[in-house]
Design an enzyme around this catalytic site. Structure first.
Site, PDB file in Angstrom:
ATOM      1  N   CYS A   1      -9.402  -9.086  -2.821  1.00 39.16           N
ATOM      2  CA  CYS A   1      -8.871  -9.327  -1.480  1.00 39.16           C
ATOM      3  C   CYS A   1      -9.981  -9.250  -0.425  1.00 39.16           C
ATOM      4  O   CYS A   1     -10.842 -10.108  -0.382  1.00 39.16           O
ATOM      5  CB  CYS A   1      -7.716  -8.387  -1.190  1.00 39.16           C
ATOM      6  SG  CYS A   1      -6.653  -9.004   0.142  1.00 39.16           S
TER       7      CYS A   1
ATOM      8  N   HIS B   1      -3.842  -9.470  -5.598  1.00 42.17           N
ATOM      9  CA  HIS B   1      -3.836  -8.073  -6.041  1.00 42.17           C
ATOM     10  C   HIS B   1      -3.385  -7.908  -7.494  1.00 42.17           C
ATOM     11  O   HIS B   1      -2.199  -7.736  -7.769  1.00 42.17           O
ATOM     12  CB  HIS B   1      -2.933  -7.241  -5.130  1.00 42.17           C
ATOM     13  CG  HIS B   1      -3.472  -7.111  -3.748  1.00 42.17           C
ATOM     14  ND1 HIS B   1      -4.416  -6.165  -3.395  1.00 42.17           N
ATOM     15  CD2 HIS B   1      -3.223  -7.824  -2.631  1.00 42.17           C
ATOM     16  CE1 HIS B   1      -4.725  -6.311  -2.123  1.00 42.17           C
ATOM     17  NE2 HIS B   1      -4.012  -7.313  -1.636  1.00 42.17           N
TER      18      HIS B   1
ATOM     19  N   GLU C   1      -3.794  -5.329  -9.120  1.00 40.18           N
ATOM     20  CA  GLU C   1      -3.374  -3.924  -9.252  1.00 40.18           C
ATOM     21  C   GLU C   1      -1.979  -3.700  -8.689  1.00 40.18           C
ATOM     22  O   GLU C   1      -1.523  -2.545  -8.610  1.00 40.18           O
ATOM     23  CB  GLU C   1      -4.369  -3.017  -8.521  1.00 40.18           C
ATOM     24  CG  GLU C   1      -4.172  -2.885  -7.024  1.00 40.18           C
ATOM     25  CD  GLU C   1      -4.633  -4.062  -6.208  1.00 40.18           C
ATOM     26  OE1 GLU C   1      -4.609  -3.990  -4.976  1.00 40.18           O
ATOM     27  OE2 GLU C   1      -5.040  -5.088  -6.804  1.00 40.18           O
TER      28      GLU C   1
END
Length: 369
Positions: A253, A343, A345
């Site tokens: 990001c 993302h 994660e």
């Protein structure tokens, strides 16, 4: 609940009721399309100085708990929902969302037409906004909204980074050590790496290359975070030093935009950004389409279908958003570095892109051999 108003910088006004803390707040109005994961959204440092509009009509159903926070506090500048749940109903809940917002001083508004507000932001773009329960005069509030700083040019990583280095140990046997630059890191990044046998040392955003090298890292990670990447000259310089040393480097990001700048690309502000957990992205290296989680208002400016010569060798765009062809990832062909702008994660999901942490570990393995 007290009356509240929301006023955008172009004068559009919405009347509703207070939600969370009473008072007044200002920021950039953005919307997120996620139907779940509101606690992760609220505690994501990347939302610093943003007033978040939830497009899902009802928020707060599952309450809040002590386990799902992505940082140690709520970071949003304000919160906008249509229909707050009257009471939480989930076996994991330890509290009520409205009460949590109030306890942390987060001013919000409920009972407004969030669909109309979202359509307005899609047509006009993300813009400055004020939410107030104390000044209910639209003209008065609008004047103070226009006095607020723009997100373009905002240097915010120093406001969200850790004050001191800390370590997240590997789960089980330690395979590798990663130095992570905290530009607004989320807890799930270190958790995903720990599950793969990686010990992560998390450093303040102002750290130097010497600081990172002091822990003997096998690789470097550039975290997500808020603000305009065009202002982040110190992290960009650090990324260039990592590239010169040919150390494995992964950016997510904001970290992707920093690495993009280090490779010689520019960045620009998107009209209303990508925020939510349902964005389709093409991984050009595999041909697969992933459903992904996003939270970014800026993007890297790079050509999609050609190899670009840089100081560090050839670079190609590896991932593309299928909604608007925005660059979502870069891959260096001669240096051990890659990025994604979304993302992998993502706590609360989706997890289509979780393999990118495996790709990072595999990159470290190849360089280590």
């Amino acid at each position: 609940m007290k009356p509240a108003i929301l006023v955008l910088e172009d004068g559009r006004t919405f009347h509703g009721s207070s939600y969370g803390a009473e008072g007044e707040t200002f920021g950039e109005a953005v919307f997120t399309t996620g139907m779940t994961g509101y606690q992760e959204t609220l505690t994501d440092p990347s939302y610093h100085r943003q007033v978040v509009v939830q497009t899902a009509p009802q928020i707060g159903n599952t309450g809040v708990n002590a386990e799902d926070d992505e940082s140690d506090r709520i970071w949003v500048a304000g919160y906008v929902v249509r229909d707050p749940a009257r009471r939480p109903s989930n076996w994991r809940a330890t509290g009520d969302l409205g009460e949590r917002l109030a306890a942390e001083g987060v001013v919000g508004i409920s009972g407004i037409d969030t669909r109309a507000l979202t359509r307005h932001l899609r047509e006009r773009g993300a813009m400055r906004v004020g939410v107030s329960t104390v000044d209910l005069d639209p003209a008065s509030l609008a004047a103070r909204v226009l006095a607020q700083p723009q997100m373009t040019g905002a240097d915010l990583s120093a406001e969200v980074t850790t004050a001191a280095r800390y370590t997240v140990e590997a789960v089980g046997e330690r395979r590798y050590t990663v130095a992570a630059l905290d530009l607004g890191i989320k807890r799930n990044v270190s958790r995903r790496l720990a599950e793969r046998g990686v010990t992560t040392h998390v450093f303040p955003a102002s750290s130097t290359i010497e600081d990172l090298l002091a822990v003997g890292p096998d690789a470097v990670f550039l975290s997500p975070g808020p603000g305009d990447p065009a202002t982040a000259d110190v992290p960009v310089a650090l990324a260039r030093e990592v590239l010169r040393r040919r150390m494995p480097l992964f950016g997510i990001c904001f970290g992707s935009q920093i690495l993009g700048r280090a490779l010689g690309f520019g960045t620009y502000k998107l009209r209303y950004g990508h925020r939510g957990i349902n964005q389709p992205v093409l991984d050009k290296t595999t041909g697969k389409v992933e459903v992904t989680s996003h939270n970014h208002g800026f993007a890297v400016d790079a050509p999609l279908d050609t190899i670009i010569d840089t100081e560090f060798g050839g670079v190609e765009v590896s991932h593309v958003c299928l909604n608007d062809n925005v660059v979502e990832g870069l891959r260096a062909l001669e240096a051990p570095a890659f990025t994604v702008q979304y993302h992998p994660e993502a706590a609360a999901g989706p997890h289509d892109a979780d393999y990118l942490f495996d790709r990072f570990v595999e990159l470290v393995e190849r360089v280590d051999v």
